[in-house]
Scaffold this active site. Structure first.
Site, short mmCIF file in Angstrom:
data_model
loop_
_atom_site.label_atom_id
_atom_site.label_comp_id
_atom_site.label_asym_id
_atom_site.label_seq_id
_atom_site.Cartn_x
_atom_site.Cartn_y
_atom_site.Cartn_z
N SER A 134 -5.89 7.11 -43.97
CA SER A 134 -5.17 6.04 -43.27
C SER A 134 -6.10 4.85 -43.13
O SER A 134 -7.33 5.02 -43.02
CB SER A 134 -4.76 6.52 -41.88
N TYR A 143 -7.87 10.25 -34.06
CA TYR A 143 -7.16 10.25 -35.35
C TYR A 143 -7.91 9.37 -36.35
O TYR A 143 -8.11 9.76 -37.51
CB TYR A 143 -5.74 9.73 -35.12
N1 LIG Z 1 3.32 6.76 -41.34
C1 LIG Z 1 2.25 6.00 -41.29
O1 LIG Z 1 2.29 4.85 -40.81
C2 LIG Z 1 0.95 6.52 -41.84
C3 LIG Z 1 -0.08 5.59 -42.01
C4 LIG Z 1 -1.29 6.03 -42.52
C5 LIG Z 1 -1.46 7.36 -42.85
N2 LIG Z 1 -0.44 8.24 -42.66
C6 LIG Z 1 -0.67 9.62 -43.04
O2 LIG Z 1 0.34 10.04 -43.94
C7 LIG Z 1 0.47 11.45 -43.87
C8 LIG Z 1 1.93 11.82 -43.77
O3 LIG Z 1 2.49 11.19 -42.62
P1 LIG Z 1 3.99 10.71 -42.56
O4 LIG Z 1 3.96 9.40 -41.87
O5 LIG Z 1 4.66 10.83 -43.86
O6 LIG Z 1 4.58 11.79 -41.52
P2 LIG Z 1 6.04 12.43 -41.32
O7 LIG Z 1 7.10 11.56 -41.91
O8 LIG Z 1 6.12 12.77 -39.89
O9 LIG Z 1 5.97 13.76 -42.20
C9 LIG Z 1 5.02 14.71 -41.90
C10 LIG Z 1 5.21 15.92 -42.81
O10 LIG Z 1 4.18 16.86 -42.54
C11 LIG Z 1 4.76 18.08 -42.05
N3 LIG Z 1 3.83 18.63 -41.06
C12 LIG Z 1 3.54 18.16 -39.84
N4 LIG Z 1 2.63 18.93 -39.25
C13 LIG Z 1 2.33 19.92 -40.12
C14 LIG Z 1 1.47 21.05 -40.08
N5 LIG Z 1 0.73 21.34 -39.01
N6 LIG Z 1 1.42 21.85 -41.17
C15 LIG Z 1 2.18 21.59 -42.26
N7 LIG Z 1 3.01 20.55 -42.35
C16 LIG Z 1 3.10 19.73 -41.27
C17 LIG Z 1 6.13 17.68 -41.54
O11 LIG Z 1 7.06 18.74 -41.54
P3 LIG Z 1 7.21 19.78 -40.27
O12 LIG Z 1 7.08 18.96 -39.03
O13 LIG Z 1 8.55 20.38 -40.47
O14 LIG Z 1 6.08 20.76 -40.43
C18 LIG Z 1 6.53 16.64 -42.57
O15 LIG Z 1 6.95 17.25 -43.77
C19 LIG Z 1 -0.40 11.90 -42.70
O16 LIG Z 1 -1.63 12.35 -43.19
C20 LIG Z 1 -0.61 10.62 -41.91
O17 LIG Z 1 -1.81 10.64 -41.18
C21 LIG Z 1 0.77 7.85 -42.16
#
Ligand SMILES: NC(=O)c1ccc[n+]([C@@H]2O[C@H](COP(=O)([O-])OP(=O)(O)OC[C@H]3O[C@@H](n4cnc5c(N)ncnc54)[C@H](OP(=O)(O)O)[C@@H]3O)[C@@H](O)[C@H]2O)c1
Length: 255
Positions: free
Chosen positions: A147, A160
């Site tokens: 991130s 984080y």
């Molecule tokens: N969104 C942003 O603005 C952003 C920015 C920078 C980086 N990121 C990074 O992008 C990545 C994905 O985030 P996202 O925004 O796409 O999140 P999201 O839409 O909330 O999706 C998260 C996914 O991970 C799964 N998950 C959550 N906890 C888990 C666990 N303990 N074990 C296995 N699976 C798990 C969730 O399914 P279940 O809950 O059903 O397990 C879901 O499939 C993360 O590493 C986050 O730090 C996000």
């Protein structure tokens, strides 16, 4: 065959039932890869795999429910992926946790440890389980979703952000360790993306304005805008890139 073709490759993507992980899985499948869909909820994994199979062809996607907090679960994910598809060419460590927003003085030890365990230690576990077969084939690509939080100081995302900075260093370290075996390890560092995970940062107009008003593109991103970088890193297009972090943030970090 194009530079971005992933035909014949098998990609395992953690956290791939929604958000960025789902976009990566869909685009990798579209580019020819077989994909393993994984998150904590088995029924949702099954449904997503079913939808990808319906869209991109039967046998494209498999479903293996996995909680990244559990080493046993991760071992099972690797074994099942090998059993179903025979190998893993591309590993995307995408799932992560952030149970706390606020100043670092207020974070509990359990919350801090959960962030470090899920976002750093679990990535190293999973990578260590998958890389031996990549080394044996002298080919493999590992992508860690970090991130831009790991590039900047923060008043609310402290632990984080530490974990995401550590992911960038994890990629650099492992790139040095595995480079001689032609196994690449890189990070993607998204800016703010419209997913459930970041809802607190875009859900109401004031937060959205605060998040975007000083960024060059004046908007947040969508998951599909991260997927192309993962396809690049998972395909021949990314073959000479290792130890790097690809920032995809609408310019947020340069302004
Ligand atoms: N969104 C942003 O603005 C952003 C920015 C920078 C980086 N990121 C990074 O992008 C990545 C994905 O985030 P996202 O925004 O796409 O999140 P999201 O839409 O909330 O999706 C998260 C996914 O991970 C799964 N998950 C959550 N906890 C888990 C666990 N303990 N074990 C296995 N699976 C798990 C969730 O399914 P279940 O809950 O059903 O397990 C879901 O499939 C993360 O590493 C986050 O730090 C996000």
């Amino acid at each position: 065959m194009t530079l971005f073709d992933m035909t014949g490759k098998v990609a395992v993507i953690t956290g791939s039932t929604r958000g960025i992980g789902l976009a990566i899985a869909e685009r990798m499948a579209e580019h020819g890869a077989k994909v393993v869909i994984s998150s904590r909820k088995a029924d949702v994994c099954d449904q997503v795999a079913k939808e990808i199979n319906a869209k991109y062809g039967a046998g494209k996607a498999a479903s293996v429910a996995t909680n990244i907090s559990s080493k046993e679960n991760l071992q099972h994910l690797v074994e099942e992926s090998n059993r179903i598809f025979g190998k893993i060419d591309v590993l995307v460590c995408n799932a992560a946790s952030n149970p706390y927003y606020g100043p670092l003085a207020g974070i509990s030890d359990d919350q801090f440890r959960k962030i470090l365990d899920n976002n750093i230690v679990a990535n190293n576990w999973l990578i260590s389980m998958v890389v031996p077969q990549m080394i044996a084939r002298k080919d493999g690509s590992v992508v860690i979703v970090s991130s831009i939080g790991g590039l900047k100081g923060s008043t609310i995302l402290g632990a984080y952000a530490i974990s995401k900075a550590a992911d960038m260093q994890l990629a650099r370290n492992l790139a040095c360790e595995y480079g001689p075996h032609n196994v690449r390890v890189n990070c993607i560092a998204p800016g703010l993306i419209k997913t459930d995970f970041a809802k607190a940062l875009w859900d109401n107009p004031d937060n959205l304005k605060a998040s975007t008003s000083r960024t060059p593109m004046l908007r947040i991103g969508i998951p599909d805008e991260i997927a192309g970088a993962a396809v690049f890193l998972g395909s021949a297009a990314g073959n000479f890139m290792t130890g790097q972090t690809m920032v995809i943030d609408g310019g947020a970090t340069i302004s």
